[in-house]
Design an enzyme around this catalytic site. Structure first.
Site, PDB file in Angstrom:
ATOM      1  N   HIS A   1      60.697  52.880-108.486  1.00 47.28           N
ATOM      2  CA  HIS A   1      59.488  53.634-108.125  1.00 47.28           C
ATOM      3  C   HIS A   1      59.135  54.682-109.186  1.00 47.28           C
ATOM      4  O   HIS A   1      58.019  54.648-109.730  1.00 47.28           O
ATOM      5  CB  HIS A   1      59.657  54.251-106.730  1.00 47.28           C
ATOM      6  CG  HIS A   1      58.670  55.322-106.403  1.00 47.28           C
ATOM      7  ND1 HIS A   1      57.315  55.086-106.302  1.00 47.28           N
ATOM      8  CD2 HIS A   1      58.829  56.651-106.191  1.00 47.28           C
ATOM      9  CE1 HIS A   1      56.691  56.221-106.019  1.00 47.28           C
ATOM     10  NE2 HIS A   1      57.582  57.192-105.964  1.00 47.28           N
TER      11      HIS A   1
ATOM     12  N   GLU B   1      63.672  66.277-104.626  1.00 46.89           N
ATOM     13  CA  GLU B   1      63.458  66.090-103.205  1.00 46.89           C
ATOM     14  C   GLU B   1      64.495  65.165-102.579  1.00 46.89           C
ATOM     15  O   GLU B   1      64.951  65.410-101.469  1.00 46.89           O
ATOM     16  CB  GLU B   1      62.051  65.529-102.978  1.00 46.89           C
ATOM     17  CG  GLU B   1      61.555  65.862-101.590  1.00 46.89           C
ATOM     18  CD  GLU B   1      60.226  65.210-101.295  1.00 46.89           C
ATOM     19  OE1 GLU B   1      59.573  64.735-102.233  1.00 46.89           O
ATOM     20  OE2 GLU B   1      59.841  65.186-100.115  1.00 46.89           O
ATOM     21  N   ASP B   2      64.871  64.131-103.294  1.00 52.15           N
ATOM     22  CA  ASP B   2      65.689  63.085-102.663  1.00 52.15           C
ATOM     23  C   ASP B   2      67.152  63.074-103.083  1.00 52.15           C
ATOM     24  O   ASP B   2      67.936  62.308-102.551  1.00 52.15           O
ATOM     25  CB  ASP B   2      65.080  61.702-102.967  1.00 52.15           C
ATOM     26  CG  ASP B   2      63.707  61.552-102.336  1.00 52.15           C
ATOM     27  OD1 ASP B   2      63.407  62.336-101.408  1.00 52.15           O
ATOM     28  OD2 ASP B   2      62.945  60.683-102.777  1.00 52.15           O
TER      29      ASP B   2
ATOM     30  N   ASP C   1      51.846  58.666-108.292  1.00 46.17           N
ATOM     31  CA  ASP C   1      52.881  58.472-107.270  1.00 46.17           C
ATOM     32  C   ASP C   1      52.259  57.847-106.026  1.00 46.17           C
ATOM     33  O   ASP C   1      52.736  56.853-105.480  1.00 46.17           O
ATOM     34  CB  ASP C   1      53.490  59.850-106.957  1.00 46.17           C
ATOM     35  CG  ASP C   1      54.571  59.799-105.905  1.00 46.17           C
ATOM     36  OD1 ASP C   1      55.247  58.749-105.806  1.00 46.17           O
ATOM     37  OD2 ASP C   1      54.745  60.801-105.190  1.00 46.17           O
TER      38      ASP C   1
ATOM     39  N   ASP D   1      22.843  45.875-104.524  1.00 45.11           N
ATOM     40  CA  ASP D   1      23.597  46.149-105.753  1.00 45.11           C
ATOM     41  C   ASP D   1      25.081  45.868-105.553  1.00 45.11           C
ATOM     42  O   ASP D   1      25.906  46.744-105.575  1.00 45.11           O
ATOM     43  CB  ASP D   1      23.379  47.586-106.222  1.00 45.11           C
ATOM     44  CG  ASP D   1      23.587  48.587-105.093  1.00 45.11           C
ATOM     45  OD1 ASP D   1      23.731  48.145-103.946  1.00 45.11           O
ATOM     46  OD2 ASP D   1      23.613  49.788-105.376  1.00 45.11           O
TER      47      ASP D   1
HETATM   48 MN    MN Z   1      57.459  59.366-105.379  1.00 44.10          MN
END
Ligand code: MN
Length: 734
Positions: A60, A89-90, A151, A271
């Site tokens: 990712h 964060e993880d 992201d 259009d």
């Molecule tokens: Mn992310």
């Protein structure tokens, strides 16, 4: 947690190598080293972590970094930050760890990215706060928000593996915040991909239906584009212009949006695609001139629609977008939108901000975008603004022409800006609209005329007994609601108009009058309309009696004699100078010999004295004013006794329009200014205030236009007043 297999490890390495390959501008060894270091740090931090889909987590951040460089054109620092964006964060890593290894710039970007990854809760207050957070970090470093968009784009591309309830939440948030942000930053490609992906999860059936239709018609479209382009290409070749012509269909979302908001079918959208001419600019001629040359060549072949030329070359959009758009009548009588851009303009359109940097250079003069960011920063730094207010202010810039609101179930509904609760009701279903009696907006009861704001959650209250009312026509703004109401009213209105005609005839007969222009002028004035049909209709509604009718006929419509306040002095010197002694000693403000003291502001009726200043002016003070008391004791020889008197003057009705910010006491300030103008009499004042803005009309009687101009000038000095203008009161010409 299942450890990565050898195959997976190979895949990770492959994906990273691919990233380095697309970041072709990264050539210096130290840059490559830095990116490789970031990859290694992130890879070990996320080791053995997996995404919902089961694939290694590190894929990712690599994908996000790839979007940053390949699709947006960002540089080394951004690639490094993107690779590290989820570690704080993880994983166990901290911002300090990153600062130690990568320096403070990158650590602050990663910190910003960590802070804005809040959870989207289905309550408007939370959205607002979340949004504010995002923008705060954005004001620090725009790269934060761009990486965040990358992201989000990757998360949307891989949303399939999320559980359905999460899919809807994430898609809703994306549509509400990220797609408009991408738009605002000029990242058109990302914006429309985000929107399409949102639609895919929010309205899967429509998404598939429209997608299929686009595919079905692809061959036809390509044939048509070729047919359209053929005569152009030969002419452009003759001129020696290097170019590329392509015809891309509109995004699924924008087609869907058009169908929804304009209430039309797929086939009615004319259009469905735009033809794009991207040229390689020749040196020595400005790109602007070359755009118009190409425009001129194409319009030699196809007839343009003069009302649909959009010149974003002379005046680029706020997000930096430049192009010349025009709509032409193509073969087979079809309107075709043509977009003319140079290569540079095209890159800005596709890549937005990053491309801007590349072309403008960082030190170039402040771009529109920079100004915008500066504004945001100022708003954010205002400690008074709470998150909600902030969101409102910001959205004025963001969703200029539409708002997104929520149904009670949390469905996102897009409405034109300025829509009311009643528009919403009609949007849900015409039966809901017809029987609406009120609404709950964010759980608060409001009237049907309540103006909606983005982020509102609306529930419509209905009653079987309710019938649409004529006033509703003034409340609704959407075409859908208007046309539904019109149909419902058509018959009813005709009947009432007819009744109005009969009623007026009856009254005239009773009073033994013949209809003439004077009578009609007075009626028009009374009902404030200039339209005969409307007049009869209003009479039919009201059916006033003969006494009321006589009253209307007696009313003076324009000028009248009115009372004015002035001051009279007992000082014979003053009187002798200007006035005939046989008449009342009148001094008014136009003689210039007389001023109202700025310390006590006496108004007509107050006990006052006059102070003769050296230049033979005199100033009116309240008798009770501290300054007056002091003057009376120290310079009594200059103090004269004055009295208010009244006199009558033929006055004219003037109307002043006022606009401003509705702060406390502004109406009071306005009326004070008016009452200080002695040669002005106020007839009526009406103010309306909404969203912190007030608008008002003041009708005043004045002698002449200079009185009115004076008043306008003084009103414009009041703090908070943004616009003061004289409005013509239309006189009847019957
Ligand atoms: Mn992310």
């Amino acid at each position: 947690m299942k450890s990565f297999s050898d195959e997976e490890k190979l895949l990770i390495q492959d994906k990273f190598d691919e990233l380095l390959k697309v970041a072709s501008f990264v050539t210096k060894q130290e840059q490559i080293d830095l990116i490789t270091k970031a990859f290694k740090v992130a890879n070990s931090a996320h080791e053995n972590m997996r995404r919902k889909s089961g694939e290694p987590y590190i894929l990712h951040p690599i994908a996000v970094a790839k979007i940053c460089t390949d699709e947006i054109g960002l540089g080394t620092k951004s690639i490094v930050s993107a690779l590290l964006h989820d570690v704080v964060e993880d994983t166990d890593m901290t911002v300090e760890d990153i600062e130690l290894q990568f320096g403070d710039k990158i650590s602050s970007i990663v910190d910003g990215l960590t802070k804005i990854s809040g959870v989207f809760l289905n309550r408007s207050g939370m959205q607002a706060e979340n949004f504010r957070k995002i923008l705060m970090t954005m004001a620090d470093d725009l790269r934060v928000i761009i990486i965040k968009l990358a992201d989000r784009l990757h998360n949307m591309r891989t949303l399939e593996s999320m559980p359905p309830n999460k899919q809807i939440k994430i898609a809703g948030e994306t549509l509400f915040i990220y797609a408009p942000l991408a738009h605002r930053l000029g990242l058109y490609a990302i914006k429309s991909e985000l929107e399409d992906l949102c639609l895919k999860y929010l309205h899967p059936n429509e998404y598939k239906l429209i997608g299929d239709r686009i595919k079905e018609t692809e061959k036809k479209r390509l044939t048509y584009i070729n047919r359209f382009a053929l005569p152009i290409t030969s002419k452009l070749n003759d001129e020696g212009i290097e170019y590329e012509i392509s015809g891309r269909p509109k995004s699924i979302y924008s087609i869907w949006n058009k169908m929804e908001t304009k209430n039309i079918s797929y086939d009615e959208i004319f259009d469905l695609f735009a033809i794009r001419v991207v040229f390689d600019p020749k040196t020595g001629i400005t790109e602007k001139a070359q755009c118009w040359t190409i425009y001129s060549i194409i319009t030699d072949i196809y007839i343009p629609r003069s009302d649909r030329i959009r010149d974003w070359i002379s005046q680029p959009k706020a997000n930096g977008y430049e192009a010349l758009h025009a709509t032409m009548m193509g073969p087979g009588g079809k309107w075709v939108e043509v977009q003319i851009r140079s290569k540079r303009m095209n890159e800005i359109a596709e890549r937005g901000y990053a491309a801007h940097w590349k072309y403008k250079g960082i030190n170039q003069q402040e771009s529109e975008l920079d100004k915008w960011i500066k504004e945001i920063r100022m708003m954010l730094e205002d400690p008074k603004s709470d998150a909600f207010e902030f969101l409102d202010e910001f959205k004025l810039n963001l969703f200029t022409s539409e708002i997104m609101v929520f149904s009670p179930k949390g469905d996102i509904i897009t409405l034109p800006a300025e829509s009311t609760a009643l528009d919403f009701a009609f949007f849900i279903h015409s039966e809901v609209g017809m029987h609406a009696i009120g609404a709950k907006v964010n759980h608060k009861l409001v009237g049907l005329n309540h103006k909606l704001r983005g982020g509102d959650q609306i529930e419509i209250i209905t009653s079987e007994q309710q019938q649409p009312e004529f006033e509703w026509m003034e409340i609704v703004t959407t075409a859908k609601a208007k046309s539904k109401l019109k149909n419902a009213f058509k018959d009813k209105r005709k009947v009432i108009t007819k009744e109005g005609i009969i009623h007026l005839e009856k009254l005239l007969k009773e009073l033994n009058l013949k209809a003439n222009s004077t009578i009609f002028r007075k009626l028009y004035n009374h009902y404030n309309t200039r339209n005969k049909e409307k007049l009869y209709y209003k009479i039919g509604l009201e059916k006033f009696d003969r006494f009321a009718f006589q009253k209307i006929l007696k009313r003076r419509s324009k000028n009248k004699w009115i009372k004015f306040w002035s001051v009279a002095s007992e000082d014979p010197n003053i009187a002798a100078k200007k006035f005939d002694t046989s008449k009342p000693l009148i001094v008014d403000d136009k003689t210039k010999d007389f001023q109202i003291a700025k310390c006590c502001y006496p108004i007509p009726g107050d006990d006052v004295i006059g102070y003769k200043s050296t230049d033979d002016n005199f100033i009116i003070h309240k008798t009770s004013c501290q300054n007056a008391i002091r003057l009376n004791s120290s310079e009594s020889e200059h103090v004269v006794k004055v009295e208010w008197t009244t006199h009558k003057i033929l006055a004219y009705l003037g109307r002043i329009l006022l606009k401003g910010i509705d702060n406390v006491g502004i109406v009071n300030k306005v009326t004070t200014v008016i009452s200080n103008e002695l040669s002005v009499n106020m007839r009526s004042i009406s103010f309306e205030s909404h969203d912190g803005i007030f608008e008002g009309n003041i009708d005043v009687y004045v002698h002449n236009s200079s009185d009115l101009n004076n008043l306008i000038m003084n009103l414009s000095k009041i703090k908070g007043i943004s616009e003061v203008a004289r409005q013509e009161i239309i006189e009847d010409t019957f």
